[in-house]
Write a protein that holds these residues in place. Structure first.
Motif, short mmCIF file in Angstrom:
data_model
loop_
_atom_site.label_atom_id
_atom_site.label_comp_id
_atom_site.label_asym_id
_atom_site.label_seq_id
_atom_site.Cartn_x
_atom_site.Cartn_y
_atom_site.Cartn_z
N ASN A 52 1.48 7.28 -6.32
CA ASN A 52 0.38 8.21 -6.56
C ASN A 52 0.73 9.63 -6.14
OD1 ASN A 52 -1.12 6.08 -7.49
ND2 ASN A 52 -2.52 6.00 -5.77
N CYS A 53 1.46 9.76 -5.02
CA CYS A 53 1.87 11.09 -4.54
C CYS A 53 2.84 11.76 -5.51
CB CYS A 53 2.49 10.97 -3.15
SG CYS A 53 1.30 10.62 -1.85
N THR A 72 0.82 -1.21 0.00
CA THR A 72 0.00 0.00 0.00
C THR A 72 0.85 1.25 0.00
OG1 THR A 72 -1.84 -1.09 1.12
CG2 THR A 72 -1.73 1.31 1.30
N LEU A 73 1.85 1.30 0.87
CA LEU A 73 2.70 2.49 0.98
C LEU A 73 3.47 2.74 -0.31
CD1 LEU A 73 4.12 2.16 4.62
CD2 LEU A 73 2.34 3.71 3.79
N PHE A 74 3.91 1.67 -0.96
CA PHE A 74 4.64 1.82 -2.22
C PHE A 74 3.77 2.50 -3.28
CE2 PHE A 74 5.61 0.10 -6.48
CZ PHE A 74 6.88 0.61 -6.64
N PHE A 75 2.55 1.99 -3.46
CA PHE A 75 1.68 2.55 -4.49
C PHE A 75 1.13 3.92 -4.11
CE2 PHE A 75 1.61 -1.86 -6.01
CZ PHE A 75 1.80 -1.65 -7.37
N VAL A 76 0.96 4.17 -2.82
CA VAL A 76 0.55 5.51 -2.38
C VAL A 76 1.67 6.51 -2.69
CG1 VAL A 76 0.06 6.96 -0.37
CG2 VAL A 76 -1.12 4.78 -0.65
N CYS A 77 2.91 6.10 -2.49
CA CYS A 77 4.06 6.96 -2.84
C CYS A 77 4.08 7.26 -4.34
CB CYS A 77 5.37 6.31 -2.42
SG CYS A 77 5.66 6.35 -0.64
N SER A 134 -4.71 0.71 -11.56
CA SER A 134 -5.58 1.52 -12.44
C SER A 134 -5.05 2.94 -12.69
CB SER A 134 -6.99 1.57 -11.87
OG SER A 134 -7.82 2.39 -12.67
N PRO A 135 -4.78 3.75 -11.65
CA PRO A 135 -4.28 5.11 -11.92
C PRO A 135 -2.88 5.12 -12.52
CG PRO A 135 -4.25 4.65 -9.56
CD PRO A 135 -4.96 3.52 -10.21
N LEU A 136 -2.07 4.10 -12.16
CA LEU A 136 -0.71 4.03 -12.69
C LEU A 136 -0.73 3.80 -14.20
CD1 LEU A 136 2.27 4.03 -11.77
CD2 LEU A 136 2.12 1.54 -11.63
N ILE A 137 -1.62 2.91 -14.66
CA ILE A 137 -1.75 2.63 -16.10
C ILE A 137 -2.17 3.88 -16.85
CG2 ILE A 137 -3.11 1.34 -17.81
CD1 ILE A 137 -3.26 -0.95 -15.73
N TYR A 138 -3.15 4.60 -16.30
CA TYR A 138 -3.66 5.79 -16.97
C TYR A 138 -2.60 6.90 -17.01
CZ TYR A 138 -6.77 9.65 -18.21
OH TYR A 138 -7.34 10.72 -18.83
N GLY A 139 -1.92 7.09 -15.87
CA GLY A 139 -0.93 8.16 -15.78
C GLY A 139 0.27 7.94 -16.68
N LEU A 140 0.77 6.71 -16.74
CA LEU A 140 1.95 6.42 -17.55
C LEU A 140 1.61 6.42 -19.04
CD1 LEU A 140 3.76 3.64 -15.47
CD2 LEU A 140 4.26 6.09 -15.60
#
Length: 323
Positions: A45-46, A38-43, A290-296
């Protein structure tokens, strides 16, 4: 019907047994894996949110405002859901008032993702099908109103449960409990209502995304001067459909949990292990990706994200080498 009621009662009993297991090394490892993931993916996202804040164009453009909202919502969902799951595994009891707040936040952010995807698809639909009106429709003010509507609808389900509990039991908020939704709202009609809300939200969002995709395809074929923009918008909406599929796996979490109980029968320990995998793979992982795919995929966001991600890594390496 009697069979379903019996299953619900037995499943509730299993939930009770989950909180009586001894806290050992295996449980500690489970909590560590979930928290670190969780912390990895929250980082991540940040970093992406910081990239979006680095240019004025991003936080003045409705599409990127909605994307930033999705990143923030998914980050809050990951943190609250992980905190609740870790507390349940560690046998931590808290007041129902605090638990109700955590459940409200996690449920709102859980429902926010598909609703935000629907609004993002509608924004692309307006941009391609009504280009002359896009600047007057897709404004910062209207985007803010859309976000308010998203939060209102996503809070309806849990707010109705909380009001019911407060009316039937005024001391509800002061009782001590293990913090899970199953422990907080236990009546059958509440479980049925939650399923109705989930299905309603998903079907509505799916119809909106499919409608916008078809309309953009029709526009792309009929307007030759705008084919490139329409092609990009069509790919974006198609990506929203993929993201919706990832959201669907999260909606299936409760159904899969009941199926796991039926398959494992009376083997409570096996059910607990499979429930953990279900939580990790079905509920947490899709919201991380999901957000990582869209952002990249976004050509404007990707270079900035890579820059800030590598810049942060280089700073850490430099600090280590200096020391």
């Amino acid at each position: 019907m009697a069979e379903i009621n019996s299953t619900n009662v037995q499943l509730a009993f299993i939930y009770e047994q989950i909180y009586r297991v001894d806290f050992g090394a295996v449980t500690g490892i489970k909590i560590a894996v979930v928290v670190l993931m969780t912390l990895f993916f929250v980082c991540i996202n940040c970093i992406m949110l910081f990239a979006l804040r680095s240019k004025t164009a991003f936080y003045e453009t409705p599409r990127y405002i909605l994307f930033a909202h999705m990143l923030l919502s998914d980050s809050i969902l990951l943190l609250t859901t992980t905190a609740m799951y870790a507390m349940s595994l560690a046998l931590v009891s808290i007041a129902k008032g605090i638990c109700s707040l955590l459940v409200l936040i996690s449920n709102c952010t859980f429902q926010n993702a598909p609703l935000t995807l629907a609004v993002m698809s509608l924004e692309r639909y307006v941009a391609i099908c009504f280009p002359l009106r896009h600047s007057s429709i897709a404004t910062q003010r209207n985007t803010g109103i859309a976000l308010g509507v998203i939060w209102f609808f996503s809070s309806l389900n849990v707010m109705s449960d909380l009001l019911y509990e407060l009316i039937t039991d005024p001391n509800h908020l002061f009782k001590i409990t293990f913090c899970t939704r199953q422990k907080l709202f236990v009546t059958k009609w509440q479980a049925d209502k939650a399923q109705v809300f989930d299905v309603l939200y998903f079907v509505s969002v799916a119809l909106i995304i499919i409608f916008t995709y078809i309309r953009i395809m029709i526009t792309a074929m009929s307007v030759s001067s705008n084919k490139d923009s329409a092609k990009k918008a069509r790919r974006t909406v198609l990506l929203h459909l993929v993201q919706l599929g990832l959201c669907l796996t999260s909606f299936l979490y409760g159904i899969i949990e009941k199926l796991l109980y039926l398959l494992t029968g009376s083997d409570g320990s096996l059910f607990i292990q499979l429930r953990y995998l279900n939580f990790l793979i079905i509920l947490i992982l899709p919201r991380c990706l999901s957000p990582l795919i869209y952002g990249l995929r976004d050509e404007a966001v990707r270079p900035l994200f890579q820059y800030y991600f590598c810049y942060g890594a280089n700073k850490v390496k430099t600090a280590i080498s200096v020391h």
